[in-house]
Design a protein around this motif. Structure first.
Motif, PDB file in Angstrom:
ATOM      1  N   ALA A   1      -6.530   9.764  -1.963  1.00  0.00           N
ATOM      2  CA  ALA A   1      -7.711   9.082  -2.498  1.00  0.00           C
ATOM      3  C   ALA A   1      -8.038   9.566  -3.903  1.00  0.00           C
ATOM      4  O   ALA A   1      -8.358   8.767  -4.796  1.00  0.00           O
ATOM      5  CB  ALA A   1      -8.909   9.301  -1.570  1.00  0.00           C
TER       6      ALA A   1
ATOM      7  N   ASP B   1      -5.960   8.016  -6.478  1.00  0.00           N
ATOM      8  CA  ASP B   1      -6.090   6.558  -6.531  1.00  0.00           C
ATOM      9  C   ASP B   1      -4.897   5.836  -5.911  1.00  0.00           C
ATOM     10  O   ASP B   1      -4.524   4.736  -6.338  1.00  0.00           O
ATOM     11  CB  ASP B   1      -6.279   6.075  -7.973  1.00  0.00           C
ATOM     12  CG  ASP B   1      -7.609   6.530  -8.569  1.00  0.00           C
ATOM     13  OD1 ASP B   1      -8.608   6.556  -7.819  1.00  0.00           O
ATOM     14  OD2 ASP B   1      -7.639   6.871  -9.762  1.00  0.00           O
TER      15      ASP B   1
ATOM     16  N   ASN C   1     -14.389  10.173   2.881  1.00  0.00           N
ATOM     17  CA  ASN C   1     -14.965   8.987   2.243  1.00  0.00           C
ATOM     18  C   ASN C   1     -15.880   9.367   1.079  1.00  0.00           C
ATOM     19  O   ASN C   1     -15.833   8.750   0.005  1.00  0.00           O
ATOM     20  CB  ASN C   1     -15.744   8.155   3.266  1.00  0.00           C
ATOM     21  CG  ASN C   1     -14.844   7.335   4.164  1.00  0.00           C
ATOM     22  OD1 ASN C   1     -13.699   7.051   3.824  1.00  0.00           O
ATOM     23  ND2 ASN C   1     -15.352   6.949   5.316  1.00  0.00           N
TER      24      ASN C   1
ATOM     25  N   ARG D   1      -3.114   3.663  -2.975  1.00  0.00           N
ATOM     26  CA  ARG D   1      -3.617   2.525  -2.209  1.00  0.00           C
ATOM     27  C   ARG D   1      -3.577   2.853  -0.718  1.00  0.00           C
ATOM     28  O   ARG D   1      -2.510   3.071  -0.152  1.00  0.00           O
ATOM     29  CB  ARG D   1      -2.774   1.287  -2.504  1.00  0.00           C
ATOM     30  CG  ARG D   1      -2.839   0.828  -3.963  1.00  0.00           C
ATOM     31  CD  ARG D   1      -1.733  -0.150  -4.282  1.00  0.00           C
ATOM     32  NE  ARG D   1      -0.421   0.491  -4.155  1.00  0.00           N
ATOM     33  CZ  ARG D   1       0.739  -0.139  -4.316  1.00  0.00           C
ATOM     34  NH1 ARG D   1       0.750  -1.433  -4.593  1.00  0.00           N
ATOM     35  NH2 ARG D   1       1.881   0.518  -4.203  1.00  0.00           N
TER      36      ARG D   1
ATOM     37  N   THR E   1      -4.879  12.584   3.072  1.00  0.00           N
ATOM     38  CA  THR E   1      -5.650  11.380   2.794  1.00  0.00           C
ATOM     39  C   THR E   1      -6.626  11.610   1.655  1.00  0.00           C
ATOM     40  O   THR E   1      -6.792  10.745   0.778  1.00  0.00           O
ATOM     41  CB  THR E   1      -6.399  10.915   4.059  1.00  0.00           C
ATOM     42  OG1 THR E   1      -5.482  10.814   5.155  1.00  0.00           O
ATOM     43  CG2 THR E   1      -7.043   9.558   3.833  1.00  0.00           C
TER      44      THR E   1
ATOM     45  N   VAL F   1     -13.503   6.493  -0.884  1.00  0.00           N
ATOM     46  CA  VAL F   1     -12.817   5.450  -0.132  1.00  0.00           C
ATOM     47  C   VAL F   1     -13.683   5.022   1.048  1.00  0.00           C
ATOM     48  O   VAL F   1     -14.747   5.582   1.286  1.00  0.00           O
ATOM     49  CB  VAL F   1     -11.424   5.929   0.362  1.00  0.00           C
ATOM     50  CG1 VAL F   1     -10.472   6.092  -0.815  1.00  0.00           C
ATOM     51  CG2 VAL F   1     -11.546   7.243   1.146  1.00  0.00           C
ATOM     52  N   ASP F   2     -13.214   4.058   1.779  1.00  0.00           N
ATOM     53  CA  ASP F   2     -13.965   3.549   2.938  1.00  0.00           C
ATOM     54  C   ASP F   2     -12.996   3.365   4.091  1.00  0.00           C
ATOM     55  O   ASP F   2     -12.504   2.278   4.350  1.00  0.00           O
ATOM     56  CB  ASP F   2     -14.644   2.229   2.590  1.00  0.00           C
ATOM     57  CG  ASP F   2     -15.517   1.709   3.735  1.00  0.00           C
ATOM     58  OD1 ASP F   2     -15.847   2.509   4.629  1.00  0.00           O
ATOM     59  OD2 ASP F   2     -15.834   0.508   3.732  1.00  0.00           O
ATOM     60  N   ILE F   3     -12.682   4.467   4.782  1.00  0.00           N
ATOM     61  CA  ILE F   3     -11.796   4.409   5.939  1.00  0.00           C
ATOM     62  C   ILE F   3     -12.568   4.846   7.170  1.00  0.00           C
ATOM     63  O   ILE F   3     -13.676   5.378   7.078  1.00  0.00           O
ATOM     64  CB  ILE F   3     -10.543   5.282   5.751  1.00  0.00           C
ATOM     65  CG1 ILE F   3     -10.929   6.749   5.477  1.00  0.00           C
ATOM     66  CG2 ILE F   3      -9.677   4.755   4.608  1.00  0.00           C
ATOM     67  CD1 ILE F   3      -9.730   7.657   5.331  1.00  0.00           C
TER      68      ILE F   3
ATOM     69  N   ASN G   1       0.828  -1.201   0.000  1.00  0.00           N
ATOM     70  CA  ASN G   1       0.000   0.000   0.000  1.00  0.00           C
ATOM     71  C   ASN G   1       0.866   1.256   0.000  1.00  0.00           C
ATOM     72  O   ASN G   1       2.064   1.200   0.276  1.00  0.00           O
ATOM     73  CB  ASN G   1      -0.911   0.004   1.229  1.00  0.00           C
ATOM     74  CG  ASN G   1      -1.983  -1.068   1.157  1.00  0.00           C
ATOM     75  OD1 ASN G   1      -2.986  -0.901   0.480  1.00  0.00           O
ATOM     76  ND2 ASN G   1      -1.756  -2.176   1.845  1.00  0.00           N
TER      77      ASN G   1
ATOM     78  N   THR H   1      -4.960   1.742   3.205  1.00  0.00           N
ATOM     79  CA  THR H   1      -5.558   0.705   4.039  1.00  0.00           C
ATOM     80  C   THR H   1      -5.436   1.108   5.502  1.00  0.00           C
ATOM     81  O   THR H   1      -4.713   2.051   5.842  1.00  0.00           O
ATOM     82  CB  THR H   1      -4.879  -0.664   3.796  1.00  0.00           C
ATOM     83  OG1 THR H   1      -5.665  -1.690   4.405  1.00  0.00           O
ATOM     84  CG2 THR H   1      -3.472  -0.700   4.386  1.00  0.00           C
TER      85      THR H   1
END
Length: 224
Positions: free
Chosen positions: A178, A181, A136, A183, A174, A141-143, A104, A185
């Motif tokens: 995002a 694109d 998000n 990565r 962040t 994204v989904d953090i 990542n 996590t």
């Protein structure tokens, strides 16, 4: 793969020593950015073997970490680990973050993948949730914990998202990552509330969140 740890520090002479000792076992170099402290933070850090960069005056966490990031870039490190100097972040979790970083560009230690966030005040939880939701939605994204300061960056990716503002740097970076694109996590890490000092989240700052979020979004969308 060479890794440097960056510790932003302001008046942390009482806590920084053990953090450095626990961190240095997992990285190639520990860099402390003393952000204008008036106590012995810099001296204690040197005594524990850290490289110390001293700011003449206090810039805030955003300014301190940017100095550390620039050090990592100039010295051709592969990864940069960020960890607080106040003892809130347990260095024992560093290997898990670095392992996740292998695949990542950004790894965030999240308090919201476990129950440690429950000890935080209501305003602080609302603040974290507010910024996380905005990132998000706008970043796709989904953090869960966008404001976490315990994280790892791939330096090649960090070059593209080096933040400009000293406020809400984590949100800006962040969201920028995002939109590019990169990565991203998260790793579940318990973080107790800090025993000393004050949180950046208060009722007064909560009222300013929409204005500050607009500023962050415009910087990312217009100047990225």
């Amino acid at each position: 793969m060479r890794t440097v740890a960056v510790l932003p520090a302001y008046e942390e002479a009482e806590t920084i020593g053990p953090v450095i000792e626990g961190t240095r076992d997992h990285v190639d170099e520990v860099v402390v950015v003393d952000d204008g402290s008036s106590d012995a933070t810099a001296a204690v850090a040197r005594d524990h073997g850290a490289t110390v960069i001293e700011h003449v005056f206090n810039t805030g966490v955003g300014g301190a970490v940017r100095t550390g990031y620039q050090y990592a870039i100039r010295n051709d490190y592969d990864f940069v680990l960020q960890i607080d100097a106040d003892g809130q972040h347990d260095p024992a979790h560093i290997p898990r973050l670095l392992e996740a970083a292998a695949d990542n560009d950004m790894v965030i230690a999240s308090r919201y993948l476990n129950e440690s966030f429950a000890d935080y005040g209501v305003v602080r939880r609302l603040g974290i949730s507010f910024f996380t939701t905005v990132v998000n939605v706008l970043g796709g994204v989904d953090i869960t914990d966008v404001t976490s300061g315990f994280r790892v960056y791939r330096v090649a990716a960090l070059r593209e998202i080096l933040h400009r503002s000293d406020r809400h740097w984590a949100v800006e970076q962040t969201l920028d990552a995002a939109k590019r694109d990169q990565r991203i996590t998260e790793v579940s890490v318990a973080m107790p509330t800090r025993e000393e000092g004050e949180s950046q989240f208060s009722f007064d700052t909560f009222l300013l969140y929409p204005l500050r979020m607009t500023d962050v979004v415009l910087r990312v969308l217009l100047f990225r």
